[in-house]
Design a protein around this motif. Structure first.
Motif, PDB file in Angstrom:
ATOM      1  N   ASN A  34      63.727  37.669  17.441  1.00 52.08           N
ATOM      2  CA  ASN A  34      63.702  37.549  15.981  1.00 52.08           C
ATOM      3  C   ASN A  34      62.252  37.586  15.519  1.00 52.08           C
ATOM      4  O   ASN A  34      61.411  36.826  16.018  1.00 52.08           O
ATOM      5  CB  ASN A  34      64.354  36.233  15.535  1.00 52.08           C
ATOM      6  N   LEU A  35      61.949  38.471  14.578  1.00 53.27           N
ATOM      7  CA  LEU A  35      60.579  38.605  14.088  1.00 53.27           C
ATOM      8  C   LEU A  35      60.579  39.264  12.724  1.00 53.27           C
ATOM      9  O   LEU A  35      61.338  40.198  12.482  1.00 53.27           O
ATOM     10  CB  LEU A  35      59.754  39.457  15.066  1.00 53.27           C
ATOM     11  N   ARG A  36      59.705  38.752  11.848  1.00 48.67           N
ATOM     12  CA  ARG A  36      59.549  39.342  10.521  1.00 48.67           C
ATOM     13  C   ARG A  36      58.108  39.818  10.372  1.00 48.67           C
ATOM     14  O   ARG A  36      57.168  39.046  10.571  1.00 48.67           O
ATOM     15  CB  ARG A  36      59.884  38.313   9.431  1.00 48.67           C
ATOM     16  N   ILE A  37      57.943  41.068  10.030  1.00 52.01           N
ATOM     17  CA  ILE A  37      56.614  41.653   9.809  1.00 52.01           C
ATOM     18  C   ILE A  37      56.515  42.036   8.343  1.00 52.01           C
ATOM     19  O   ILE A  37      57.307  42.853   7.851  1.00 52.01           O
ATOM     20  CB  ILE A  37      56.394  42.888  10.717  1.00 52.01           C
ATOM     21  N   GLU A  38      55.560  41.446   7.644  1.00 55.25           N
ATOM     22  CA  GLU A  38      55.419  41.686   6.215  1.00 55.25           C
ATOM     23  C   GLU A  38      54.782  43.056   5.953  1.00 55.25           C
ATOM     24  O   GLU A  38      54.057  43.588   6.809  1.00 55.25           O
ATOM     25  CB  GLU A  38      54.549  40.590   5.575  1.00 55.25           C
ATOM     26  N   PRO A  39      55.030  43.653   4.768  1.00 56.56           N
ATOM     27  CA  PRO A  39      54.405  44.944   4.431  1.00 56.56           C
ATOM     28  C   PRO A  39      52.883  44.852   4.514  1.00 56.56           C
ATOM     29  O   PRO A  39      52.277  43.889   4.028  1.00 56.56           O
ATOM     30  CB  PRO A  39      54.870  45.181   2.989  1.00 56.56           C
ATOM     31  N   GLY A  40      52.266  45.843   5.165  1.00 51.18           N
ATOM     32  CA  GLY A  40      50.815  45.900   5.275  1.00 51.18           C
ATOM     33  C   GLY A  40      50.226  44.969   6.312  1.00 51.18           C
ATOM     34  O   GLY A  40      49.009  44.936   6.499  1.00 51.18           O
ATOM     35  N   GLN A  41      51.049  44.242   7.025  1.00 46.95           N
ATOM     36  CA  GLN A  41      50.568  43.280   8.014  1.00 46.95           C
ATOM     37  C   GLN A  41      50.246  43.977   9.328  1.00 46.95           C
ATOM     38  O   GLN A  41      50.901  44.944   9.721  1.00 46.95           O
ATOM     39  CB  GLN A  41      51.644  42.206   8.244  1.00 46.95           C
ATOM     40  N   THR A  42      49.202  43.485  10.021  1.00 49.62           N
ATOM     41  CA  THR A  42      48.868  43.991  11.349  1.00 49.62           C
ATOM     42  C   THR A  42      49.339  42.979  12.383  1.00 49.62           C
ATOM     43  O   THR A  42      48.909  41.821  12.378  1.00 49.62           O
ATOM     44  CB  THR A  42      47.349  44.208  11.501  1.00 49.62           C
ATOM     45  N   VAL A  43      50.238  43.419  13.238  1.00 49.78           N
ATOM     46  CA  VAL A  43      50.825  42.545  14.255  1.00 49.78           C
ATOM     47  C   VAL A  43      50.484  43.112  15.630  1.00 49.78           C
ATOM     48  O   VAL A  43      50.710  44.291  15.899  1.00 49.78           O
ATOM     49  CB  VAL A  43      52.353  42.448  14.085  1.00 49.78           C
ATOM     50  N   ALA A  44      49.920  42.258  16.492  1.00 52.11           N
ATOM     51  CA  ALA A  44      49.577  42.671  17.853  1.00 52.11           C
ATOM     52  C   ALA A  44      50.601  42.115  18.824  1.00 52.11           C
ATOM     53  O   ALA A  44      51.016  40.952  18.712  1.00 52.11           O
ATOM     54  CB  ALA A  44      48.187  42.192  18.214  1.00 52.11           C
ATOM     55  N   LEU A  45      51.020  42.934  19.764  1.00 49.23           N
ATOM     56  CA  LEU A  45      51.947  42.509  20.819  1.00 49.23           C
ATOM     57  C   LEU A  45      51.178  42.407  22.119  1.00 49.23           C
ATOM     58  O   LEU A  45      50.542  43.376  22.560  1.00 49.23           O
ATOM     59  CB  LEU A  45      53.083  43.517  20.976  1.00 49.23           C
ATOM     60  N   VAL A  46      51.199  41.238  22.736  1.00 48.20           N
ATOM     61  CA  VAL A  46      50.509  41.042  24.001  1.00 48.20           C
ATOM     62  C   VAL A  46      51.483  40.400  24.981  1.00 48.20           C
ATOM     63  O   VAL A  46      52.537  39.889  24.600  1.00 48.20           O
ATOM     64  CB  VAL A  46      49.255  40.157  23.849  1.00 48.20           C
ATOM     65  N   GLY A  47      51.090  40.395  26.243  1.00 52.04           N
ATOM     66  CA  GLY A  47      51.931  39.790  27.257  1.00 52.04           C
ATOM     67  C   GLY A  47      51.823  40.546  28.557  1.00 52.04           C
ATOM     68  O   GLY A  47      51.230  41.627  28.612  1.00 52.04           O
ATOM     69  N   PRO A  48      52.391  39.996  29.610  1.00 46.00           N
ATOM     70  CA  PRO A  48      52.314  40.653  30.921  1.00 46.00           C
ATOM     71  C   PRO A  48      53.048  41.981  30.930  1.00 46.00           C
ATOM     72  O   PRO A  48      53.938  42.220  30.122  1.00 46.00           O
ATOM     73  CB  PRO A  48      52.971  39.636  31.867  1.00 46.00           C
ATOM     74  N   SER A  49      52.685  42.832  31.883  1.00 48.59           N
ATOM     75  CA  SER A  49      53.346  44.129  32.032  1.00 48.59           C
ATOM     76  C   SER A  49      54.827  43.928  32.315  1.00 48.59           C
ATOM     77  O   SER A  49      55.210  43.045  33.085  1.00 48.59           O
ATOM     78  CB  SER A  49      52.697  44.900  33.179  1.00 48.59           C
ATOM     79  N   GLY A  50      55.676  44.751  31.670  1.00 48.08           N
ATOM     80  CA  GLY A  50      57.115  44.643  31.845  1.00 48.08           C
ATOM     81  C   GLY A  50      57.756  43.657  30.890  1.00 48.08           C
ATOM     82  O   GLY A  50      58.963  43.398  30.984  1.00 48.08           O
ATOM     83  N   GLY A  51      56.959  43.126  29.955  1.00 45.42           N
ATOM     84  CA  GLY A  51      57.494  42.153  29.003  1.00 45.42           C
ATOM     85  C   GLY A  51      58.276  42.772  27.860  1.00 45.42           C
ATOM     86  O   GLY A  51      58.893  42.053  27.068  1.00 45.42           O
ATOM     87  N   GLY A  52      58.226  44.091  27.733  1.00 42.77           N
ATOM     88  CA  GLY A  52      59.023  44.769  26.710  1.00 42.77           C
ATOM     89  C   GLY A  52      58.256  45.180  25.473  1.00 42.77           C
ATOM     90  O   GLY A  52      58.857  45.493  24.440  1.00 42.77           O
TER      91      GLY A  52
END
Length: 576
Positions: free
Chosen positions: A358-376
């Motif tokens: 579950n995640l909400r990303i607002e208009p114009g927002q910059t969201v970074a995805l991090v995590g170990p390899s294979g995390g999706g």
């Protein structure tokens, strides 16, 4: 029947050419069947009775035959040239249908498919189908006309000899039918082996740099030799069957000649038929055998063509997994809000990659995805443009379930800059304009400048008309990446996905590319799959994604203060 109807459908645009081809075949056939009748007439009525106007009749007959053979010339020309052209056009239509269908297939289809095998279906299979499309109806039509015409005329000469010939012909037909079944199986195997070899060659040549860097040319040759040997074995099997088939038919045709000589000779000695009628019978054996040989030769083309059409048809009937719903709408005035609601996803119903996200990303927002390899992380971003379909839950863009948005509209509003940049084998200009076909020169150059690409492009000998080579092999990694960013600038999408776009670059190239990406991200909803954590400190939101789902979420400072997985990764300076 469905396959037959589908095959016949490709004749529809060319029915005029097809019927003219059949008309020419009828004329050609009529002339061939008429020739022995004329010979019998000349032998009986002219050479036998020697009338006073004998020379005049011979000259008139020769003139008539000359006219007929001129007509035959034009009919043969049309059948050979325009008949093949019709087949080539049908092949082009099939190739377009297959290529168009392949364009609709989802990523999961290409995850399982081999490019070399697909290429074999588009090239080898369709060529065999076009040969069948041209020669098939024509060969069958001409052969049947000649056989029927010959039989009718031979029955008028002597029914008994004709029935003996027909009895032997039935044995040829039974023999042919038996070997047809055998040949169909071996030709299907041949097609599979050709596709396998194409796949092996494509895979090896595409990875030639890896092959050479590991000095594994001998290993690649060994794998190729193994496939090649299997192909030769199936070819040997098919030629063994063909050898028995053709030699058996040749033997049975020889029996036809012997039968006419023996039976006809007996009838001549008993004065049941005349010597002239015996000669006519021998001439009609040639007319009669020619279509039988044609049908025999056709069986090989038929087996190849139908094997190819089976594969073509099965591919066309493989439904795309991701299609527009009947009530799908276009996106209008996109703001860029993205919501994940209880989203779960797994590849082939195994190894769940995302679970209840579950995640909400607002208009114009910059969201970074991090995590170990294979995390999706890459999977997470691939679900937004519907490259894959979610198993559970839903994803909304501006409040609309993406499954209710037309695919073209959805993807036109999403720009993707990937780590593995793909440039098409054309010029720099063509590759940048791929982002917006039809854009002006000024728009293209402006996009290149924003991507920090214009200066290096102008230093090249041919500037924007420089040929980049296959997959952009003539350019450096940083140059290719900046061209792909220019392509994204030109597209100007409201939603942007940056999939580890700087991970494979040196420090200087990364700095230039990062500057371009920062400019590109302004005013857009941006998702960044991070390579170096130092590049995402200014992100509005950082999401730590693992195999368990979203473990942490917040700003750079918040996550450092929390002392969780992100803080640990940041301290270690890990590349994720």
């Amino acid at each position: 029947m469905d396959k037959l109807k589908a095959f016949i459908r490709y004749y529809k645009p060319y029915k005029g050419m097809f019927f003219l081809d059949m008309f020419c075949a009828t004329v050609l056939c009529g002339i061939d069947v008429f020739f022995p009748v004329l010979i019998q007439y000349l032998l009986d009525e002219v050479y036998g009775k020697r009338p006073d106007n004998m020379l005049e009749i011979i000259l008139l007959s020769a003139a008539g035959l000359f006219v007929l053979y001129i007509i035959r010339y034009f009919c043969q020309y049309y059948i050979t040239s325009w008949g093949h052209i019709m087949g080539a056009r049908m092949e082009a239509d099939m190739r377009r249908d297959l290529f168009s269908h392949l364009q609709k297939m989802s990523f999961s289809f290409y995850d399982e498919s081999n490019t070399g095998r697909l290429m074999s279906r588009i090239t080898n299979d369709l060529f065999d189908i076009s040969e069948l499309a041209h020669h098939g109806p024509e060969d069958v039509f001409i052969s049947l006309l000649k056989i029927i015409g010959s039989v009718v005329i031979m029955l008028t000469i002597d029914a008994r000899v004709t029935l003996i010939l027909l009895g032997l012909t039935i044995s040829i037909i039974i023999f042919t039918a038996y070997y047809n079944l055998k040949m169909r199986a071996v030709f299907a195997k041949n097609r599979e082996k050709v596709a396998q070899i194409n796949a092996r060659i494509q895979d090896s040549l595409a990875g030639i740099r890896v092959v050479k860097s590991f000095s594994n040319e001998a290993m690649e040759l060994s794998k190729f030799d193994e496939d090649n040997a299997q192909f030769v074995k199936t070819k040997e099997d098919s030629y063994t069957v063909m050898g028995r088939f053709f030699s058996g038919n040749s033997f049975l045709q020889g029996i036809l000649y012997i039968s006419v000589l023996v039976v006809g000779g007996i009838f001549v000695t008993r004065q049941v038929i005349s010597a002239t009628e015996m000669v006519t019978f021998i001439l009609y054996i040639n007319v009669f055998l020619n279509p039988i040989e044609r049908l025999i030769n056709f069986t090989e083309a038929f087996q190849r063509g139908m094997s190819g059409f089976d594969r073509f048809w099965s591919m066309l009937n493989r439904k795309p997994e991701i299609v527009d719903s009947p009530d799908a709408v276009d996106l209008q005035s996109v703001k860029g809000e993205i919501i994940f609601e209880n989203v779960s996803f797994s590849y082939n119903d195994k190894n769940e990659v995302l679970k209840n996200v579950n995640l909400r990303i607002e208009p114009g927002q910059t969201v970074a995805l991090v995590g170990p390899s294979g995390g999706g992380k890459t999977t997470f971003c691939s679900l937004i443009p519907r490259f894959y379909e979610v198993n559970e839950g839903r994803i909304l863009v501006d409040g609309i379930d993406i499954r209710k948005i037309k695919l073209e509209s959805l993807r036109k509003n999403i720009g993707v800059v990937q780590q593995d940049v793909y440039l098409f084998g054309g010029t720099i200009r063509e590759n940048i304009l791929y982002g917006k076909p039809g854009a002006s020169e000024e728009e293209m150059i402006a996009a290149a400048k924003l991507a920090n690409a214009h200066d290096f492009i102008m230093e090249l000998k041919d500037g924007y008309d420089t040929f980049v080579g296959e997959r952009g092999v003539k350019l450096s990694g940083g140059q290719k990446q900046r061209i792909s960013i220019a392509r994204a600038f030109l597209k100007n999408p409201p939603i942007l996905i940056l999939d580890e776009a700087t991970s494979a670059l040196d420090n200087e190239s990364e700095r230039l590319v990062q500057e371009s990406l920062n400019i590109l991200a302004r005013g857009r909803t941006t998702l960044i799959i991070a390579h170096r954590l130092s590049t995402i400190r200014k992100a509005d939101k950082i999401v730590v994604l693992t195999s368990k789902g979203i473990e942490e979420m917040g700003t750079h400072e918040e996550l450092l203060k929390a002392g969780g997985l992100y803080a640990e990764l940041y301290r270690e300076g890990a590349k994720v």
